[in-house]
Each structure stands twice: as C-alpha cells, then as structure tokens.
Design an enzyme around this catalytic site. Structure first.
Site, PDB file in Angstrom:
ATOM      1  N   HIS A  57       0.698  -1.416   0.258  1.00 52.69           N
ATOM      2  CA  HIS A  57      -0.286  -0.145  -0.345  1.00 52.69           C
ATOM      3  C   HIS A  57       0.729   1.332  -0.072  1.00 52.69           C
ATOM      4  O   HIS A  57       0.980   2.207  -0.513  1.00 52.69           O
ATOM      5  CB  HIS A  57      -0.596  -0.135   1.232  1.00 52.69           C
ATOM      6  CG  HIS A  57      -1.856   1.787   1.133  1.00 52.69           C
ATOM      7  ND1 HIS A  57      -3.262   1.696   1.167  1.00 52.69           N
ATOM      8  CD2 HIS A  57      -1.240   2.664   2.010  1.00 52.69           C
ATOM      9  CE1 HIS A  57      -3.760   2.203   1.415  1.00 52.69           C
ATOM     10  NE2 HIS A  57      -2.451   2.944   1.658  1.00 52.69           N
ATOM     11  N   GLU A  58       1.648   1.470   1.150  1.00 52.28           N
ATOM     12  CA  GLU A  58       2.924   2.193   0.602  1.00 52.28           C
ATOM     13  C   GLU A  58       3.691   2.472  -0.040  1.00 52.28           C
ATOM     14  O   GLU A  58       3.951   3.673  -0.636  1.00 52.28           O
ATOM     15  CB  GLU A  58       3.885   2.321   2.187  1.00 52.28           C
ATOM     16  CG  GLU A  58       2.772   2.306   3.655  1.00 52.28           C
ATOM     17  CD  GLU A  58       1.454   3.263   3.475  1.00 52.28           C
ATOM     18  OE1 GLU A  58       1.556   5.034   2.940  1.00 52.28           O
ATOM     19  OE2 GLU A  58       0.501   3.340   4.280  1.00 52.28           O
ATOM     20  N   HIS A  76       1.843   4.660  -3.118  1.00 55.62           N
ATOM     21  CA  HIS A  76       1.866   6.362  -2.560  1.00 55.62           C
ATOM     22  C   HIS A  76       3.525   6.816  -2.978  1.00 55.62           C
ATOM     23  O   HIS A  76       3.578   7.446  -4.257  1.00 55.62           O
ATOM     24  CB  HIS A  76       1.706   5.958  -1.112  1.00 55.62           C
ATOM     25  CG  HIS A  76       0.631   6.499  -0.510  1.00 55.62           C
ATOM     26  ND1 HIS A  76      -0.772   7.053  -1.318  1.00 55.62           N
ATOM     27  CD2 HIS A  76      -0.398   5.950   0.718  1.00 55.62           C
ATOM     28  CE1 HIS A  76      -1.155   6.614  -0.578  1.00 55.62           C
ATOM     29  NE2 HIS A  76      -1.787   5.944   0.391  1.00 55.62           N
ATOM     30  N   GLU A  91      -4.621   8.470  -3.347  1.00 56.01           N
ATOM     31  CA  GLU A  91      -5.105   6.534  -2.385  1.00 56.01           C
ATOM     32  C   GLU A  91      -5.426   5.141  -3.492  1.00 56.01           C
ATOM     33  O   GLU A  91      -5.832   4.132  -3.168  1.00 56.01           O
ATOM     34  CB  GLU A  91      -6.191   7.001  -1.946  1.00 56.01           C
ATOM     35  CG  GLU A  91      -5.922   7.515  -0.436  1.00 56.01           C
ATOM     36  CD  GLU A  91      -4.708   6.553   0.810  1.00 56.01           C
ATOM     37  OE1 GLU A  91      -4.768   5.333   0.336  1.00 56.01           O
ATOM     38  OE2 GLU A  91      -3.988   6.681   1.886  1.00 56.01           O
TER      39      GLU A  91
END
Length: 504
Positions: free
Chosen positions: A269-270, A273, A299
């Site tokens: 997830h990170e 980003h 997101e």
C-alpha cells in the site's frame, strides 16, 4: 520544465526559484515528521514540537514571500500569453499564495506545535486504551480547523474546507452522494459475502513468521513492483504511512509474527504511494506539474497495487513459490488454495487497517459521518467513543471493547487531518474505474503478473496519472482516463467479481 515566452521568462524563472525554496523547507518539515514517528527518543517530544513549529514558521514565511505575490501579479497580467503548462503552474501557485497569506504566522506555528504534541498524546492514549486524556487535543484541533476555515473565508463550511485541503473539487455534498450510492449497493453485497464466508469459516493458518524474513520478502516484492530503493526506504512505525517526494520517499510498515500479510500489504500500500511520488516529474516537484492531484488520487494508486494487483491469483502464481522459500516451515501443510483464501479472507474486524476489502469502505463511511457531526456541533468530542461504538455496531455489526480498538485506532486526527478519511473510499472508487480502463486497453495484463512483470501497468499509470501532476483536478482526470464520471459502480462490480468467485 515548461518555458514561457521570452519576455516573461525572467519573471517565471524567478517564481520557480521561490517555489523551490518553499518546497525544500516543506520537505525538511516532512522529514522531521517521519523521524518523529520512526526514530525520535521518547523524552524528546517537547523539543521536536518546537522544531516543528520553527520549520512551519520558516515554510510559511517562504510561501508568503511578497516577491511571490509581485511575480504572480506580473505573470497574471499576461496569463493568456503563457503556454498551458505555465498557466497551470501560475494558477495553482496563485491559489496556494492566496491561502497561505491569509494565515497568520503565529497560527501556523501554533498548529504545528499542537500537532506534534497531539501525536505523542495519541500514542500514549492508544497504549492506555483511554480516550478521555486525549480528548482535549482533538478539541483543540477542531478549534484550529474551524479557525483556519474562518481565515480562508470558509467559516460557514469548515468541513468542506477540510475536505478541499486534501481533495480539491470535492465537498461533503459530493461525497454524500457517492457514498449513498455505494452504501445502497455495498451493504447487501457485504451481507451476501459474509453469509458465504461464514459457511467456509476458517482460522488463520499463518503463525510464527520471523520479522527479518518478512522484511526481506516485502522489500523484494515492492522493488519488483517498481519502487526505487535508491530514492526511498522502509522502516517501522505504529501506523504505516508514506512521506516525502520522488527525490526521497520514506515508507513505514509494522510487523507481527503471526500476521505476515499485515506487514506485506501495508508495505505494498505505502509503495503505491511511493510509486506515485516517484512517477511525478522530478524537475517539477516544486510546482503543480510535479505534485499529486489530491489524496483520493493518491489513495487510488496505493489501493490498486494493494488490492487489484497484489491480492490477485495471477500475482500469487508468481510470488507464492518465493514466499514458500522464505517461510517453508511456516507454510508446511498450507495449500495454495488455503493461502489464497487467507490472502482474501473476509472477516469483520474493528480495525480499519486490518479490514478486508469487502468491509473496508464501511469503516470510512463511519468516520465520514462522525466528522460531519463533529464539525456541525451535533457531536461533542467527549462523546466520540460512545458514538463511534454505536456506529460501529450499526454499520459493521461489532462493538469495540475498549477505545484502543475503537476511536483511538487511527493516527489522522492527532495531526488535525479532518476531511482525509473520505480519500480512502474515494480512492477505492477511482482505483476500480482505473482498473476497468487499463484492462480494456490490456485484456491480458494479469498474465504479466504471473511472470512477475509489472512495468506495463506502471507505465500506464505513469502516462495517464503520474506524469500529469496537478494539471487537472482529480474528478476531471478520472473522467479523462476512464471516459466516465466518478461512480461506485466499478468498485461494486469488482468486489462482486472477486469475492463472488472466491465464495461462490
């Protein structure tokens, strides 16, 4: 970097120099914030609060430099003569300058100082599982948020201002409409999947995964997805996050020996980003051309990599053998089907970051509804825990037994980040629409994943989203890329497709 016509060149380049100066100071502030959550000694919090306030004051001074106003006025007088990219830079710089000059320097420093203190109050409150001592920090943040909206001329709509800070072009009304449509389709879908999942109810077979091996595996995975560790790193924090720009991206995750999927998917997830930041034009990081189009778009990147890509069968057809090389003893007796089902397990949980895809958006709707009530005055801060627990029971069907698994679970309010939570759900909608669009263009895309190839997807995102910076608002960019206005329909169809096939 775009170049304006010759006679405006000097003013434009001087503007860029000042924007770079502001950007560099802001990046130092972000690095201090990362360090505060990763490395700061426990008794240094007061000193860090003063450092944060000082840097915030320096950034405010750089951003409100009167010379920027003079240059913007000069360039605005010949706006029509600028090319399209230069117009984007000047337009967004004008908006930023107008906003920052409405905020007194002492207010900016006060907010930074309080955010630092509130973060440490939150970590203690969560550990102690007790909201009451932390409540004054939220009350102060709420007062600061409303005061900031007043400074900006949004005093009658402070929550809309909070939303607009994170996602320009969105408002509570727009989000209400999208969430209402999502809720109508999602709740019966959740109940249907829950019923099917209950018939196949299993306990997690994953236990005893060494942390060092987890770290090595997730770094290998995120590097293969395209994250450049030459310009980034990953560390540990209580709440996973990503900070920085493409020149220096700092990510965090967290580790549990009995839940290796938590650290892995948090890292992916990170990394989503981080991939977005690394895909923005590096030479333009100080201007709108090199900055993201809002947190919902941000997101959408992290959620697509985490869910559509990394929870797919194709992804695990490639990575399962490597996972077993790292954790052969722990996976002994766990079949491929069992592992894949665990990766996509549907289990209602009180904790948002541990939530499966099916329930995740309900967590966001809960927070959005509470934030609206806080800003309208319908809900007092002291009553948040009970309101949270009631909403949790109504929406998710389970009730927290203490504040640590309820109102204290998220870090965001400790930084005054009201209006941020909707970005997660909006990001899921955008991710699903983008996923539909890329699969229309590349129907065989998932065969790439089976071979450990992710460059076609990353290049598509680079071209259609990353390299576009903030040239268009997120809602416009979605419509350009997907040929349709933002809607929850793609998200609902995606959930039905993935979990319908998984649970028959």
């Amino acid at each position: 970097m775009p170049q304006p016509s010759t006679y405006m060149n000097d003013a434009y380049l001087r503007l860029i120099d000042r924007l770079k100066h502001r950007h560099l100071i802001g990046s130092v502030q972000g690095l201090l914030g990362w360090d505060e959550q990763v490395n700061l000694p426990p008794d240094s919090a007061d000193f860090r609060a003063e450092q944060m306030a000082t840097i915030a004051g320096l950034e405010h001074a750089a951003a409100s430099d009167p010379q920027i106003g003079t240059l913007l006025a000069e360039l605005g007088g010949a706006f029509a003569d600028l090319d399209q990219d230069c117009q984007v830079v000047v337009r967004e710089a004008r908006q930023d300058f107008d906003r920052v000059t409405k905020l007194p320097a002492e207010f900016v420093e006060e907010k930074a100082r309080h955010s630092s203190a509130a973060y440490h109050a939150w970590t203690k409150a969560r550990t102690d599982r007790e909201f009451a001592p932390y409540a004054p920090f939220i009350e102060k943040h709420l007062e600061l948020a409303k005061r900031e909206a007043e400074y900006q001329g949004w005093g009658d709509r402070p929550y809309d201002y909070a939303i607009d800070l994170h996602d320009p072009g969105f408002s509570a009304e727009v989000i209400d409409q999208l969430f209402a449509e999502l809720k109508t389709g999602l709740i019966p879908l959740v109940k249907k999947i829950e019923a099917a999942a209950a018939a196949n109810k299993t306990v997690s077979p994953l236990h005893g995964f060494p942390v060092d091996a987890q770290r090595s595996f997730l770094e290998e995975v995120t590097a293969k997805l395209g994250f450049d560790y030459g310009r980034g790193r990953i560390d540990v924090s209580p709440h996973p996050f990503c900070e920085g720009s493409g020149a220096d991206v700092r990510m965090t995750t967290r580790f549990q020996e009995d839940d290796p999927l938590d650290s892995l998917f948090s890292a992916i997830h990170e990394a989503g980003h981080g991939l977005y930041e690394q895909g923005l034009p590096l030479a333009d990081h100080a201007t709108a051309l090199g900055q993201h189009a809002g947190m919902a778009m941000h997101e959408s990147q992290s959620r697509m990599w985490e869910n559509q890509v990394s929870r797919s069968r194709a992804f695990w057809r490639h990575f399962e053998s490597r996972f077993r090389e790292f954790f052969g003893a722990q996976l002994d007796g766990v079949s491929s089907d069992q592992l894949y089902r665990e990766i996509n397990a549907v289990r209602p949980t009180l904790i948002r970051v541990d939530s499966d895809e099916v329930h995740y958006n309900l967590h966001i709707i809960l927070r959005f509804e509470l934030e609206k009530k806080l800003f309208s005055g319908e809900l007092a801060v002291k009553d948040l825990p009970e309101a949270w627990n009631d909403s949790c029971e109504e929406i998710l069907g389970c009730r927290p037994t203490h504040d640590g698994e309820g109102v204290l679970q998220d870090v965001h309010w400790s930084g005054g980040a009201f209006g941020y939570f909707p970005s997660y759900c909006l990001g899921n909608m955008i991710a699903a629409q983008n996923w539909d669009a890329v699969r229309r263009e590349m129907p065989d895309l998932e065969s790439d994943f089976e071979r450990g190839k992710f460059s076609r997807l990353l290049n598509w995102l680079r071209l259609n989203i990353h390299q576009q910076g903030k040239s268009r608002p997120a809602l416009e960019r979605v419509e350009i890329v997907t040929k349709a206005p933002l809607s929850p329909r793609s998200l609902l169809a995606y959930l039905e497709e993935r979990y319908g096939s998984l649970y028959n």
